[in-house]
Scaffold this motif. Structure first.
Motif, PDB file in Angstrom:
ATOM      1  N   MET A   1       0.846  -1.191   0.000  1.00 40.92           N
ATOM      2  CA  MET A   1       0.000   0.000   0.000  1.00 40.92           C
ATOM      3  C   MET A   1       0.882   1.241   0.000  1.00 40.92           C
ATOM      4  SD  MET A   1      -3.072   0.967   2.665  1.00 40.92           S
ATOM      5  CE  MET A   1      -2.024   1.645   3.946  1.00 40.92           C
ATOM      6  N   SER A   2       0.536   2.224  -0.807  1.00 44.32           N
ATOM      7  CA  SER A   2       1.364   3.415  -0.879  1.00 44.32           C
ATOM      8  C   SER A   2       1.155   4.277   0.366  1.00 44.32           C
ATOM      9  CB  SER A   2       1.023   4.225  -2.133  1.00 44.32           C
ATOM     10  OG  SER A   2      -0.262   4.785  -2.028  1.00 44.32           O
ATOM     11  N   ALA A   3       2.245   4.899   0.795  1.00 45.13           N
ATOM     12  CA  ALA A   3       2.169   5.838   1.913  1.00 45.13           C
ATOM     13  C   ALA A   3       1.558   7.142   1.418  1.00 45.13           C
ATOM     14  CB  ALA A   3       3.559   6.077   2.475  1.00 45.13           C
ATOM     15  N   LYS A  14       4.032  24.253  -5.854  1.00 46.79           N
ATOM     16  CA  LYS A  14       4.775  23.579  -4.787  1.00 46.79           C
ATOM     17  C   LYS A  14       4.481  22.077  -4.778  1.00 46.79           C
ATOM     18  CE  LYS A  14       5.049  27.365  -1.402  1.00 46.79           C
ATOM     19  NZ  LYS A  14       4.773  27.717   0.013  1.00 46.79           N
ATOM     20  N   LEU A  15       3.199  21.721  -4.988  1.00 50.45           N
ATOM     21  CA  LEU A  15       2.827  20.302  -5.027  1.00 50.45           C
ATOM     22  C   LEU A  15       3.552  19.575  -6.148  1.00 50.45           C
ATOM     23  CD1 LEU A  15      -1.026  20.162  -4.376  1.00 50.45           C
ATOM     24  CD2 LEU A  15       0.748  18.944  -3.107  1.00 50.45           C
ATOM     25  N   ALA A  16       3.562  20.176  -7.321  1.00 47.88           N
ATOM     26  CA  ALA A  16       4.218  19.551  -8.471  1.00 47.88           C
ATOM     27  C   ALA A  16       5.706  19.375  -8.201  1.00 47.88           C
ATOM     28  CB  ALA A  16       3.997  20.397  -9.723  1.00 47.88           C
ATOM     29  N   GLU A  17       6.313  20.373  -7.572  1.00 46.53           N
ATOM     30  CA  GLU A  17       7.748  20.318  -7.282  1.00 46.53           C
ATOM     31  C   GLU A  17       8.070  19.183  -6.315  1.00 46.53           C
ATOM     32  OE1 GLU A  17      11.236  23.500  -5.885  1.00 46.53           O
ATOM     33  OE2 GLU A  17       9.147  24.124  -6.023  1.00 46.53           O
ATOM     34  N   LEU A  18       7.313  19.069  -5.221  1.00 50.30           N
ATOM     35  CA  LEU A  18       7.576  18.006  -4.252  1.00 50.30           C
ATOM     36  C   LEU A  18       7.295  16.635  -4.859  1.00 50.30           C
ATOM     37  CD1 LEU A  18       8.468  17.259  -1.414  1.00 50.30           C
ATOM     38  CD2 LEU A  18       6.090  17.445  -0.674  1.00 50.30           C
ATOM     39  N   ARG A  19       6.241  16.536  -5.667  1.00 53.10           N
ATOM     40  CA  ARG A  19       5.940  15.250  -6.312  1.00 53.10           C
ATOM     41  C   ARG A  19       7.087  14.820  -7.221  1.00 53.10           C
ATOM     42  NH1 ARG A  19      -0.218  17.009  -7.184  1.00 53.10           N
ATOM     43  NH2 ARG A  19      -1.158  15.892  -5.432  1.00 53.10           N
ATOM     44  N   ARG A  20       7.653  15.762  -7.981  1.00 56.15           N
ATOM     45  CA  ARG A  20       8.773  15.430  -8.865  1.00 56.15           C
ATOM     46  C   ARG A  20       9.945  14.894  -8.048  1.00 56.15           C
ATOM     47  NH1 ARG A  20       7.397  20.268 -11.496  1.00 56.15           N
ATOM     48  NH2 ARG A  20       9.053  21.420 -10.453  1.00 56.15           N
ATOM     49  N   VAL A  29       4.949   6.966  -2.802  1.00 54.60           N
ATOM     50  CA  VAL A  29       4.367   7.917  -1.851  1.00 54.60           C
ATOM     51  C   VAL A  29       3.380   8.814  -2.598  1.00 54.60           C
ATOM     52  CG1 VAL A  29       4.809   9.831  -0.266  1.00 54.60           C
ATOM     53  CG2 VAL A  29       6.403   7.913  -0.373  1.00 54.60           C
ATOM     54  N   ALA A  30       2.137   8.833  -2.132  1.00 56.09           N
ATOM     55  CA  ALA A  30       1.122   9.697  -2.729  1.00 56.09           C
ATOM     56  C   ALA A  30       1.148  11.044  -2.002  1.00 56.09           C
ATOM     57  CB  ALA A  30      -0.258   9.062  -2.597  1.00 56.09           C
ATOM     58  N   VAL A  31       1.432  12.111  -2.743  1.00 53.25           N
ATOM     59  CA  VAL A  31       1.510  13.443  -2.141  1.00 53.25           C
ATOM     60  C   VAL A  31       0.177  14.158  -2.329  1.00 53.25           C
ATOM     61  CG1 VAL A  31       2.716  15.656  -2.093  1.00 53.25           C
ATOM     62  CG2 VAL A  31       3.983  13.554  -2.601  1.00 53.25           C
ATOM     63  N   LEU A  32      -0.447  14.531  -1.217  1.00 57.33           N
ATOM     64  CA  LEU A  32      -1.718  15.245  -1.239  1.00 57.33           C
ATOM     65  C   LEU A  32      -1.485  16.706  -0.878  1.00 57.33           C
ATOM     66  CD1 LEU A  32      -3.811  12.698   0.886  1.00 57.33           C
ATOM     67  CD2 LEU A  32      -3.442  12.686  -1.591  1.00 57.33           C
ATOM     68  N   LEU A  67      -2.174  12.594   9.051  1.00 61.98           N
ATOM     69  CA  LEU A  67      -1.245  12.183   8.003  1.00 61.98           C
ATOM     70  C   LEU A  67       0.120  12.791   8.282  1.00 61.98           C
ATOM     71  CD1 LEU A  67      -3.421  12.879   4.821  1.00 61.98           C
ATOM     72  CD2 LEU A  67      -2.852  10.615   5.743  1.00 61.98           C
ATOM     73  N   ALA A  68       1.186  12.102   7.873  1.00 62.61           N
ATOM     74  CA  ALA A  68       2.502  12.741   7.889  1.00 62.61           C
ATOM     75  C   ALA A  68       2.424  13.974   6.987  1.00 62.61           C
ATOM     76  CB  ALA A  68       3.561  11.774   7.376  1.00 62.61           C
ATOM     77  N   ALA A  69       3.065  15.058   7.403  1.00 67.96           N
ATOM     78  CA  ALA A  69       2.896  16.313   6.676  1.00 67.96           C
ATOM     79  C   ALA A  69       4.219  17.048   6.480  1.00 67.96           C
ATOM     80  CB  ALA A  69       1.915  17.229   7.408  1.00 67.96           C
ATOM     81  N   VAL A  70       4.310  17.703   5.334  1.00 66.81           N
ATOM     82  CA  VAL A  70       5.432  18.595   5.017  1.00 66.81           C
ATOM     83  C   VAL A  70       4.881  20.008   4.884  1.00 66.81           C
ATOM     84  CG1 VAL A  70       7.080  19.255   3.200  1.00 66.81           C
ATOM     85  CG2 VAL A  70       6.874  16.858   3.883  1.00 66.81           C
ATOM     86  N   ALA A  71       5.602  20.969   5.422  1.00 60.23           N
ATOM     87  CA  ALA A  71       5.224  22.376   5.258  1.00 60.23           C
ATOM     88  C   ALA A  71       6.494  23.192   5.104  1.00 60.23           C
ATOM     89  CB  ALA A  71       4.412  22.870   6.457  1.00 60.23           C
TER      90      ALA A  71
END
Length: 203
Positions: A1-3, A14-20, A29-32, A67-71
């Motif tokens: 299962m993906s995290a 910012k989302l696109a950058e972190l996903r890349r 890892v699924a970035v929301l 959820l684990a979170a990045v900011a």
């Protein structure tokens, strides 16, 4: 299962950058973003430093979503203004997020500062927090100087008046890929990726 990992932002760039960055370094890892989770009241950024604000935002995200979170928190520090606007960058003119007014005020304050003393740095602190209470934060900077007139239509904030060291184009004249590779945020997120992998057990 993906995290699943929450990036506490509504900014699609910012989302696109972190996903890349994560896709290549931490597969599965699924970035929301904040638009992907139920809304919650976001705490004001009351920290005295970029790191404090980044941790505050990440902790709030974990508390409300589990959820684990990045900011991240970032801004412009200007040598001739003793490091200001700093954490007040987004609301320097008194209105949060008014890029044109913030930039106009900054340029006015620096009008009498000679070209050799207009040094500045973009600074970004990025934090990751897990529901179990683990926390990591990194900070990176991008040195340059403040030019006298805005140039370029890419980017946002103070990008049009920030000339990075070693370049002849402002941050707003760079492509997204060029900026990602050099910028304070790109550097901070890249440094955070192995810490995210460690905390999510994906090494």
């Amino acid at each position: 299962m993906s995290a699943r990992l929450l990036l506490a932002t509504r900014n699609p760039g910012k989302l696109a950058e972190l996903r890349r960055l994560l896709d290549s370094a931490v597969p599965g890892v699924a970035v929301l973003g904040l638009r992907d989770v139920p809304g919650y009241p976001e705490a004001p950024e009351t920290g005295a430093t970029f790191a404090e604000n980044a941790l505050l935002k990440a902790r709030e995200a974990v508390r409300h979503t589990r959820l684990a979170a990045v900011a991240d928190d970032s801004g412009l520090t200007v040598d001739a203004l003793n490091g200001m606007p700093g954490v007040l960058s987004a609301r320097w003119s008194g209105r949060h997020g008014d890029d044109a007014a913030n930039t106009a005020l900054l340029l006015g304050q620096l009008a009498d500062v000679p070209d050799g003393r207009r040094g500045a740095a973009f600074v970004c602190a990025a934090a990751v927090v897990t529901p179990g209470g683990a926390e990591r934060v990194v900070e990176r900077s991008w040195r340059g100087e403040v030019v006298r007139e805005p140039r370029g239509a890419n980017g946002f904030g103070y990008d049009p008046v920030f000339l990075p060291d070693g370049l002849e184009r402002t941050a707003a004249e760079l492509t997204a890929a060029e900026k990602d590779a050099r910028s304070h945020r790109g550097q901070a997120l890249a440094a955070l990726v192995p810490l995210v992998a460690e905390l999510l057990g994906r090494r």
